[in-house]
Design a protein around this motif. Structure first.
Motif, short mmCIF file in Angstrom:
data_model
loop_
_atom_site.label_atom_id
_atom_site.label_comp_id
_atom_site.label_asym_id
_atom_site.label_seq_id
_atom_site.Cartn_x
_atom_site.Cartn_y
_atom_site.Cartn_z
N UNK A 242 0.72 -1.34 -0.14
CA UNK A 242 0.07 -0.11 0.14
C UNK A 242 0.87 1.29 0.04
N UNK A 243 2.23 1.14 0.52
CA UNK A 243 3.06 2.38 0.28
C UNK A 243 3.41 2.60 -0.89
N UNK A 244 3.71 1.44 -1.75
CA UNK A 244 4.15 1.57 -3.14
C UNK A 244 3.01 1.96 -4.05
N UNK A 245 1.69 1.63 -3.68
CA UNK A 245 0.56 1.81 -4.34
C UNK A 245 0.21 3.50 -4.39
N UNK A 246 0.50 3.83 -3.14
CA UNK A 246 0.22 5.38 -2.77
C UNK A 246 1.42 6.15 -3.58
N UNK A 247 2.40 5.68 -3.73
CA UNK A 247 3.53 6.61 -4.38
C UNK A 247 3.10 6.51 -5.69
N UNK A 248 2.77 5.22 -6.29
CA UNK A 248 2.51 5.13 -7.75
C UNK A 248 1.28 6.04 -8.00
N UNK A 249 0.56 6.14 -7.42
CA UNK A 249 -0.66 6.99 -7.65
C UNK A 249 -0.26 8.30 -7.69
N UNK A 250 0.52 8.75 -6.82
CA UNK A 250 1.04 10.23 -7.00
C UNK A 250 1.91 10.24 -8.16
N UNK A 251 2.94 9.40 -8.34
CA UNK A 251 4.01 9.77 -9.14
C UNK A 251 3.44 9.59 -10.86
N UNK A 371 0.48 6.76 4.87
CA UNK A 371 1.14 7.88 5.79
C UNK A 371 2.60 7.60 5.68
N UNK A 372 3.45 6.63 5.71
CA UNK A 372 4.74 6.49 5.78
C UNK A 372 5.33 7.21 4.45
N UNK A 373 4.86 6.65 3.29
CA UNK A 373 5.02 7.04 2.29
C UNK A 373 5.07 8.48 2.08
N UNK A 374 3.60 9.19 2.53
CA UNK A 374 3.49 10.47 2.38
C UNK A 374 4.36 11.40 3.03
N UNK A 381 12.52 8.95 0.31
CA UNK A 381 11.95 8.20 -0.37
C UNK A 381 12.83 6.62 -0.69
N UNK A 382 14.10 6.74 -1.06
CA UNK A 382 14.87 5.84 -1.71
C UNK A 382 15.28 5.20 -0.02
N UNK A 383 15.43 5.80 0.79
CA UNK A 383 15.97 5.33 2.21
C UNK A 383 14.95 4.72 2.82
N UNK A 384 13.79 4.95 2.78
CA UNK A 384 12.52 4.28 3.17
C UNK A 384 12.52 2.97 2.53
#
Length: 413
Positions: A242-251, A371-374, A381-384
């Motif tokens: 869900x972190x990656x999906x949230x990121x993809x939706x934004x990017x 929320x972690x990705x946001x 981001x890369x460190x996470x």
């Protein structure tokens, strides 16, 4: 229509019963994942921040985390169907509240969260109860249990594939339509469950709470090593997904100019890989614990390596999709394996409770991911993602040490 007979309970398990069970995780997945591709739209229409939009996902999950164990206990004591139906009704009501608030109110954010919490409560008593129900229907038949769990998990992952497409499609007509659609899908599931799921009758009086508590404590004392390992993997996988999906939706919108249904279809590509891997794995493992352990270890290696490169490949759409598809494939292979391991390793009387703890753990990951990705997307981001990969390696070592496969008895020690 073919029918499977459960001889011990003289229970007929029809295809429509399996379809009805599979509809529940499908609806609950749509209820959460369908909103991910439209979160940027919510931010614009409601006037909220990226972190606040992540709360639309997290509020649903937090409500489920705390109530899933309660629902598991109630389903053990009073019956699976008695818990599932009211829960689906709550999920339907929650969608109506969130949709009406978005439609009629100038500042709907608070009521959207209220509706999402109600949906989370409904999710707590619906999808997690399916795992022990499958075990009840196919008691002492590990191969059929694994196969049916594979169908259920595939329905879950197929919901994830449909979610971005449907969410983007509905939002292209009305930005709040996804909320109402969740209620509509819940209603369909309510009808299916009511008419087609026939729960085996309990032959014995269910244990009282004190007895239940002591048995649960004994299970975790005896089987804690492998159970906690499975729980931690569930948290990790959902957090990553869900972190990656949230990121993809934004990017996809900000860097690749993908919007609406086109964005939904592209977002569905790694989720389709997840769905296919889940289906194939569910059909392959067939209750074989050595295969289960091998699948988990290999998939953890793939997911741990691939997640590290998600941020580094974000500027190249093709590479990003290859990496996230590998990640989705690995996660899809692990999920039905964990389901089968818990369902087949726990006795029927405590199965609902233990699987509910596992489902709660998965929702912890769902709640934490966005929320972690946001909070880290702009600077860390890369460190996470690197930390996520390291955690995956640590879990790999736990699987190697804590899950034994010499024989069935030793596998859950």
């Amino acid at each position: 229509m073919s029918i499977v007979i459960n001889e011990e309970n003289n229970q007929q398990v029809s295809k429509w019963c399996i379809v009805s069970m599979a509809s529940i995780p499908l609806v609950m997945t749509l209820g959460n994942s369908m909103l991910i591709p439209v979160l940027p739209i919510f931010e614009d229409k409601v006037g909220i921040t990226s972190f606040q939009s992540s709360m639309v996902i997290t509020s649903y999950s937090i409500a489920a985390i705390f109530l899933i164990p309660v629902a598991g206990y109630l389903s053990d004591r009073y019956g699976r169907k008695i818990v599932i139906l009211p829960s689906l009704i709550l999920a339907m009501i929650g969608g109506i509240i969130a949709g009406m608030a978005s439609w009629r109110m100038a500042d709907p954010f608070s009521w959207i969260i209220v509706g999402r919490i109600l949906q989370g409560i409904g999710a707590a008593g619906a999808a997690p109860i399916i795992l022990p129900l499958v075990g009840d229907l196919y008691k002492d038949d590990d191969e059929k249990t694994s196969s049916c769990l594979g169908i259920v998990e595939t329905s879950n992952t197929f919901g994830k594939v449909l979610s971005p497409i449907l969410g983007a499609l509905f939002a292209s007509f009305l930005w709040f339509l996804p909320f109402f659609s969740i209620s509509f899908f819940s209603l369909i599931s309510i009808v299916l469950v009511f008419f087609f799921i026939k729960v085996p009758k309990q032959k014995e009086e269910p244990p009282r709470f004190r007895t239940f508590y002591e048995k649960t404590k004994t299970i975790f004392k005896n089987d804690g090593k492998w159970l906690y390992t499975v729980f931690f993997i569930g948290i990790h996988l959902m957090l990553v997904l869900f972190g990656v999906l949230f990121f993809l939706s934004d990017i996809f919108e900000k860097q690749h100019s993908l919007y609406d249904v086109k964005k939904g279809f592209v977002l569905a590509i790694p989720l389709f890989c997840l769905c296919v891997a889940s289906y194939i794995t569910g059909r392959t493992i067939k209750g074989n614990l050595k295969i289960m352990k091998s699948v988990i270890m290999l998939s953890l290696i793939i997911s741990s390596v691939s997640v590290i490169f998600v941020g580094y490949t974000s500027n190249n759409l093709i590479l990003l999709l290859i990496i996230t598809s590998l990640l989705g494939t690995a996660i899809g292979a692990i999920l039905p394996t964990l389901d089968a391991m818990i369902t087949e390793g726990i006795e029927k009387e405590e199965r609902g409770t233990i699987t509910s703890f596992y489902s709660s753990c998965r929702f912890i990951g769902v709640a934490l991911g966005p929320p972690v990705i946001s909070m880290t997307m702009n600077h860390f981001l890369n460190l996470t993602y690197m930390v996520m990969g390291i955690i995956g390696v640590f879990l790999l070592l736990l699987v190697w040490k804590c899950i034994k496969t010499d024989n069935k008895e030793q596998s859950v020690q």
